[in-house]
Write an enzyme that holds these catalytic residues in place. Structure first.
Site, PDB file in Angstrom:
ATOM      1  N   GLY A 191       0.835  -1.209   0.000  1.00 40.67           N
ATOM      2  CA  GLY A 191       0.000   0.000   0.000  1.00 40.67           C
ATOM      3  C   GLY A 191       0.864   1.251   0.000  1.00 40.67           C
TER       4      GLY A 191
ATOM      5  NE  ARG B 251      -2.647  -5.365  -1.993  1.00 45.12           N
ATOM      6  CZ  ARG B 251      -2.203  -4.537  -1.041  1.00 45.12           C
ATOM      7  NH1 ARG B 251      -0.957  -4.632  -0.619  1.00 45.12           N
ATOM      8  NH2 ARG B 251      -2.986  -3.628  -0.511  1.00 45.12           N
TER       9      ARG B 251
ATOM     10  CG  ASP C  13       3.723  -7.018   7.148  1.00 46.61           C
ATOM     11  OD1 ASP C  13       3.212  -6.511   6.131  1.00 46.61           O
ATOM     12  OD2 ASP C  13       3.061  -7.527   8.063  1.00 46.61           O
ATOM     13  N   GLY C  14       4.862  -7.575   4.102  1.00 51.23           N
ATOM     14  CA  GLY C  14       4.789  -8.556   3.006  1.00 51.23           C
ATOM     15  C   GLY C  14       5.920  -8.320   2.013  1.00 51.23           C
TER      16      GLY C  14
ATOM     17  CB  THR D  19       2.786   0.436   6.388  1.00 50.81           C
ATOM     18  OG1 THR D  19       1.433   0.164   6.805  1.00 50.81           O
ATOM     19  CG2 THR D  19       3.716  -0.021   7.490  1.00 50.81           C
TER      20      THR D  19
ATOM     21  CG  ASP E 169      -1.847  -0.825   8.390  1.00 56.20           C
ATOM     22  OD1 ASP E 169      -2.667   0.101   8.288  1.00 56.20           O
ATOM     23  OD2 ASP E 169      -1.928  -1.880   7.745  1.00 56.20           O
TER      24      ASP E 169
ATOM     25  CG  ASP F  64       1.712  -3.338  10.310  1.00 59.48           C
ATOM     26  OD1 ASP F  64       2.536  -2.719   9.615  1.00 59.48           O
ATOM     27  OD2 ASP F  64       0.856  -4.092   9.818  1.00 59.48           O
TER      28      ASP F  64
ATOM     29  NE  ARG G 207      -5.890  -5.957   5.199  1.00 60.10           N
ATOM     30  CZ  ARG G 207      -5.676  -5.733   3.907  1.00 60.10           C
ATOM     31  NH1 ARG G 207      -6.681  -5.804   3.064  1.00 60.10           N
ATOM     32  NH2 ARG G 207      -4.482  -5.454   3.455  1.00 60.10           N
TER      33      ARG G 207
END
Ligand code: F6P
Length: 332
Positions: A11, A72, A103-104, A126, A128, A130, A172
């Site tokens: 993202g 992606r 992370d991905g 990100t 997030d 995270d 998420r």
């Protein structure tokens, strides 16, 4: 001469462009060569490399999104896809890759290094927030400010109409954005996936507010929350709508629901994100110049720090319960 590829993946996050600018300019300052890859890992597989000059990254420090585009890429998840990517890198004499993403993306990068011997550095970007090994990820601060701006506006209507608003925030799996924005926006309740809350607790809090004369309420809900108010995902697409309806049913009160969605990801990066991105981008190049790889850049207590990709991915960033408790106390 050091020849470095750089791509953005996952993202988009505000500040990705500022990181790219720092990589290109510090890379050239360190007498290296930087090649940008379009469309994330897909660009590696498709052999889409663009040599960068100092001027290639002019006028992008203030722009949200990513000028390199992001995607992606299913093919990169396979060993064959990664082998194709590595072959293209080698044919362009590129031995190192900087990945700006989440992370991905770093998991993919770690495999590329292990299987193909390409040197990889990850830069966490990100909203997030995270990723382990850093206090903050690029984009998080801007997203917090974006949410606050939106909630300020929602609050005007909430107070004018004396209404309950349920505001759904991105995240998420993790609730960092809802937590920080919730404290800063003065939300009455903050619901995050890491700390489940029952409908009864939420209604009790609302009741308590009404008893002391409060006539409006802002409830911030991270998109990943579950709970007894959200038993059937087929019925309600998002937890915010489920909660809005559950409060109406239980308390006989009117509620309004707003899902902030993708407006949280775009926008000009904040000063904090531009500084973080500039420092991380330059640091990533410095690490490669010192022949270090397999690392993620981080900033811990304002100091630059590198952590191995494996360790950063296994470090679960912890929710700060003090912030959650404080937001509760301050909203009583
Ligand atoms: O990871 C960042 C994030 O914005 C999450 O908070 C959100 O759940 C997800 O991406 C949305 O992804 P997409 O843009 O693919 O819908």
């Amino acid at each position: 001469m050091l020849k470095i590829g750089v791509l953005t993946s996952g993202g988009d996050a505000p500040g990705m462009n500022a990181a790219l600018r720092a990589i290109v300019r510090n890379g050239i300052f360190r007498e290296g060569e930087i090649l940008a890859v379009q469309h994330g890992f897909q660009g590696l597989i498709n052999n889409q490399f663009t040599p960068m000059q100092r001027g290639s990254v002019a006028d992008i420090i203030q722009r949200g999104g990513t000028v390199l585009q992001t995607a992606r890429c299913e093919e990169f998840r396979t060993p064959e896809g990664r082998a194709r990517a590595a072959k293209n890198l080698r044919e362009n004499n590129i031995s190192s890759l900087i990945i700006i993403g989440g992370d991905g993306s770093f998991r993919g990068g770690e495999l590329l290094q292990k299987e193909q011997g390409i040197k990889v550095i990850g830069i966490p970007a990100t909203i997030d927030n995270d990723i382990g090994g850093t206090d903050f990820c690029i984009g998080f601060d801007t997203a917090v400010n974006t949410v606050i701006d939106a909630v300020n506006k929602i609050r005007d209507t909430a107070t004018s109409h004396e209404r309950i608003f349920v505001v759904e925030i991105m995240g998420r799996e993790r609730g960092f954005l809802a937590l920080y924005a919730g404290l800063a926006a003065g939300a009455e309740s903050i619901l995050i996936p890491e700390r489940p809350t029952s409908l009864e607790d939420i209604c009790n809090k609302l009741d308590h507010g009404f008893q002391r004369g409060k006539k409006h309420s802002i409830i911030m809900v991270a998109e990943g929350v579950g709970g007894d108010f959200y038993p059937n995902r087929a019925l309600h697409k998002t937890p915010a709508y489920a909660l809005g309806e559950a409060i109406s049913d239980k308390m006989g009160l009117e509620t309004r629901v707003i899902v902030l969605g993708h407006l949280q990801r775009g926008g000009a990066p904040s000063a904090r994100d531009r500084i973080l991105a500039s420092r991380m981008g330059a640091f990533a190049v410095d690490l490669l110049c010192e022949d270090k790889s397999g690392l993620i850049t981080g900033m811990v207590r304002e100091e630059m720090k590198a952590t191995s990709i494996g360790e950063a991915l296994s470090l679960e960033p912890e929710i700060n319960d003090e912030i959650l408790k404080l937001s509760h106390i301050l909203s009583l």
